[in-house]
Design a protein around this motif. Structure first.
Motif, short mmCIF file in Angstrom:
data_model
loop_
_atom_site.label_atom_id
_atom_site.label_comp_id
_atom_site.label_asym_id
_atom_site.label_seq_id
_atom_site.Cartn_x
_atom_site.Cartn_y
_atom_site.Cartn_z
N ALA A 11 -39.86 -42.18 51.05
CA ALA A 11 -40.57 -43.10 51.46
C ALA A 11 -39.50 -44.20 51.94
O ALA A 11 -39.56 -45.30 52.25
CB ALA A 11 -41.76 -43.89 50.11
N THR A 12 -38.41 -44.31 50.96
CA THR A 12 -37.78 -45.69 50.48
C THR A 12 -36.93 -45.00 51.50
O THR A 12 -35.97 -43.50 51.01
CB THR A 12 -36.85 -45.63 49.88
N ARG A 13 -35.76 -45.58 52.84
CA ARG A 13 -34.91 -44.56 53.07
C ARG A 13 -33.70 -45.99 53.26
O ARG A 13 -33.82 -46.62 54.22
CB ARG A 13 -35.02 -44.25 54.26
N MET A 14 -32.89 -46.43 53.06
CA MET A 14 -31.83 -47.35 53.34
C MET A 14 -31.66 -47.11 54.44
O MET A 14 -30.61 -48.42 54.75
CB MET A 14 -30.83 -47.19 52.03
N ARG A 15 -30.92 -45.95 55.20
CA ARG A 15 -30.57 -46.18 56.26
C ARG A 15 -31.44 -46.94 57.33
O ARG A 15 -30.36 -46.67 58.14
CB ARG A 15 -29.87 -44.97 56.53
N ARG A 16 -32.41 -46.92 56.80
CA ARG A 16 -34.03 -47.93 58.20
C ARG A 16 -32.65 -48.95 58.59
O ARG A 16 -32.98 -49.33 60.02
CB ARG A 16 -35.21 -48.00 57.60
N VAL A 17 -32.17 -49.97 57.69
CA VAL A 17 -31.70 -51.26 58.01
C VAL A 17 -30.37 -51.39 58.77
O VAL A 17 -30.32 -52.22 59.14
CB VAL A 17 -32.32 -51.65 57.07
N ARG A 18 -30.11 -50.02 58.72
CA ARG A 18 -28.58 -50.06 59.22
C ARG A 18 -28.76 -48.87 60.41
O ARG A 18 -27.32 -49.38 61.13
CB ARG A 18 -27.53 -48.84 57.70
N SER A 19 -29.65 -48.76 60.89
CA SER A 19 -29.22 -48.34 62.21
C SER A 19 -29.39 -48.79 63.12
O SER A 19 -28.43 -47.94 64.20
CB SER A 19 -30.83 -47.92 62.35
N GLN A 20 -29.12 -50.26 63.36
CA GLN A 20 -29.03 -50.19 64.77
C GLN A 20 -27.86 -52.00 64.40
O GLN A 20 -28.29 -52.65 63.54
CB GLN A 20 -30.27 -50.86 65.62
N PRO A 21 -27.00 -52.41 65.58
CA PRO A 21 -26.81 -53.53 64.95
C PRO A 21 -27.07 -54.71 64.82
O PRO A 21 -27.22 -55.33 63.71
CB PRO A 21 -25.74 -53.63 66.31
N TRP A 22 -28.46 -54.79 65.80
CA TRP A 22 -29.03 -56.36 65.74
C TRP A 22 -29.81 -55.58 64.66
O TRP A 22 -29.91 -56.99 63.48
CB TRP A 22 -30.02 -56.06 66.75
N LEU A 23 -30.27 -54.67 63.71
CA LEU A 23 -30.98 -55.11 62.66
C LEU A 23 -30.00 -55.49 61.01
O LEU A 23 -29.93 -55.09 60.34
CB LEU A 23 -31.39 -53.84 62.39
N ARG A 24 -29.01 -54.17 61.90
CA ARG A 24 -27.59 -54.64 60.52
C ARG A 24 -27.65 -56.18 60.27
O ARG A 24 -27.55 -57.14 59.45
CB ARG A 24 -26.13 -54.23 60.76
N GLY A 25 -27.44 -57.20 61.68
CA GLY A 25 -27.12 -58.45 61.71
C GLY A 25 -27.98 -59.35 60.83
O GLY A 25 -28.45 -60.01 60.18
N VAL A 27 -30.61 -57.71 58.56
CA VAL A 27 -30.81 -58.07 57.21
C VAL A 27 -29.32 -58.28 56.22
O VAL A 27 -29.37 -58.31 55.43
CB VAL A 27 -30.81 -56.39 57.13
N GLN A 28 -27.93 -58.90 56.80
CA GLN A 28 -27.39 -59.25 56.56
C GLN A 28 -27.00 -60.86 55.56
O GLN A 28 -27.53 -62.06 55.98
CB GLN A 28 -26.12 -59.78 57.45
N GLU A 29 -26.38 -60.55 54.38
CA GLU A 29 -26.95 -61.55 53.71
C GLU A 29 -25.76 -62.24 53.48
O GLU A 29 -26.74 -63.59 52.62
CB GLU A 29 -27.04 -60.68 52.00
N ASN A 30 -24.71 -62.76 53.64
CA ASN A 30 -23.64 -63.31 53.86
C ASN A 30 -23.31 -63.38 55.38
O ASN A 30 -23.16 -62.52 55.68
CB ASN A 30 -22.55 -63.37 53.15
N THR A 31 -22.53 -64.32 55.18
CA THR A 31 -22.46 -65.11 56.47
C THR A 31 -20.55 -65.67 56.49
O THR A 31 -20.35 -66.05 55.76
CB THR A 31 -22.70 -65.63 57.32
N LEU A 32 -19.63 -65.61 57.78
CA LEU A 32 -18.38 -66.10 57.45
C LEU A 32 -18.25 -67.08 59.11
O LEU A 32 -18.68 -66.21 60.15
CB LEU A 32 -17.63 -65.02 57.36
N SER A 33 -17.67 -68.21 58.80
CA SER A 33 -17.37 -68.73 60.25
C SER A 33 -16.26 -69.35 59.57
O SER A 33 -15.30 -69.34 58.89
CB SER A 33 -18.71 -70.52 60.49
N ALA A 34 -15.62 -69.94 60.53
CA ALA A 34 -14.26 -70.46 60.36
C ALA A 34 -14.52 -71.86 60.04
O ALA A 34 -13.02 -72.43 59.63
CB ALA A 34 -13.71 -71.12 62.14
#
Ligand code: PBG
Length: 335
Positions: A11-25, A27-34
């Motif tokens: 039922a849970t497949r952790m890879r689902r939310v890693r499958s596309q660049p937009w989806l990875r973006g 669900v991304q938890e932290n961000t870095l900026s200049a």
């Protein structure tokens, strides 16, 4: 934190939310900026000069005119602040380190030049005697001992000339006891209530500072080590006490140093205290990444961004890094 309920595979497949660049973006938890980056820069006398620091490939000691140009670039890239470190002429280094509170010393001249040409960039100055002390120590030395209270008086004078020159943030990196309170009152008594203090609250006696000492020319001068004032790398709870004391004494922001080998300290400090917390990716960390990349063993861009993100993940509000300009360029290209 409790682990949230999650049904088991399939039922849970952790890879689902890693499958596309937009989806990875998404669900991304932290961000870095200049905006998270502080750029430490080495300053030297002379004109139109950029002398390479051998143990830090890609890092140069800049004369003040070049520093001003680079400050303009930093602002364009969205970097909020620079930390200035002087390479002091060995002839000016003395046992009493008095060049530290000469209002015309190199770092004060650099601060004035940058502040008048590029007022929008924040300027941070270290407070410690090592660039000026013929013994290479952060404090005064007497009979092989590093004096505490006598050093603190010198640090107050050093902080004052730096804020008078226009420095916005005083960063005591010396690890003497009681220096934050003393500097705070010296600043207040002299009308500098608005100058802030970023204390190197948990600073460890680390081998990772080696290339920095080459860059500021204090390495050769250093007699012995800094273990009677910098922290023992084996200690973690002691960092909490150090930070608590500096906050009680009036530090506005605190720093953990070195960075990558001390992410555990950063995380626990950030969880204990709700105050702006910075991490310093120090010279030796830069040198390791750079040297491996120069040998073709690591992808520099990738490891720099990964290491900076690791600081954000551990809770840093900002990061001092010699890769600031490069990282900011990479971040800006991503837009
Ligand atoms: C001086 C100071 C040091 C660093 C920052 N301020 C060196 C030391 O404590 O010996 C190290 C920074 C780096 O390694 O990049 N007190």
């Amino acid at each position: 934190m409790r682990t949230p309920f999650a049904p088991a595979y399939p039922a849970t497949r952790m890879r689902r939310v890693r499958s596309q660049p937009w989806l990875r973006g998404l669900v991304q938890e932290n961000t870095l900026s200049a905006n998270d980056l502080i750029w430490p820069v080495f300053v030297t006398d002379g004109e139109n000069s950029a002398a390479p620091v051998v143990s830090m490939p890609g890092v140069e000691r800049l004369s003040i005119d070049k520093l001003v140009d680079k400050a303009k670039q930093a602002v364009k890239l969205g970097i909020p602040a620079m930390a200035l470190f002087p390479y002091t002429d060995p002839a000016l280094k003395t046992p009493d380190a008095k060049e530290a509170w000469n209002p015309e010393n190199l770092v004060c001249r650099a601060v004035r030049a940058v502040k008048s040409a590029v007022p929008e960039i924040g300027i941070i100055c270290d407070v410690a005697l090592d660039p000026y002390n013929s013994d290479g120590h952060d404090g005064l030395v007497k009979n092989g001992q590093i004096l505490n209270d006598e050093t603190v008086e010198c640090l107050c004078k050093q902080a004052l000339v730096q804020v008078e020159a226009g420095c916005d943030i005083i960063a005591p990196s010396d690890m003497m006891d009681g220096r934050v309170a003393a500097i705070r009152s010296a600043l207040d008594e002299n009308g500098f209530q608005h100058a802030s203090i970023l204390s190197y609250a948990a600073k460890y006696a680390s081998g990772f500072y080696g290339p920095f000492r080459d860059a500021v020319g204090s390495g050769g001068a250093l007699k012995g080590d800094k273990k009677t004032y910098q922290m023992n790398p084996a200690n973690a709870t002691e960092a909490i006490r150090e930070v608590a004391l500096d906050l009680q004494e009036g530090a506005d922001m605190i720093m953990i140093k070195p960075g990558m080998p001390y992410l555990d300290i950063l995380k626990s400090v950030r969880e204990h205290f709700q105050v702006p917390t910075f991490a310093y990716q120090v010279s030796g960390e830069y040198a390791m990444l750079r040297a491996a990349a120069d040998h073709g063993w690591l992808d520099y861009d990738q490891v720099v961004m990964e290491s900076l993100m690791a600081f954000k993940r551990a809770g840093a509000d900002g990061i001092l890094t010699y890769s600031a300009l490069h990282a900011a360029r990479l971040l800006n290209h991503q837009d």
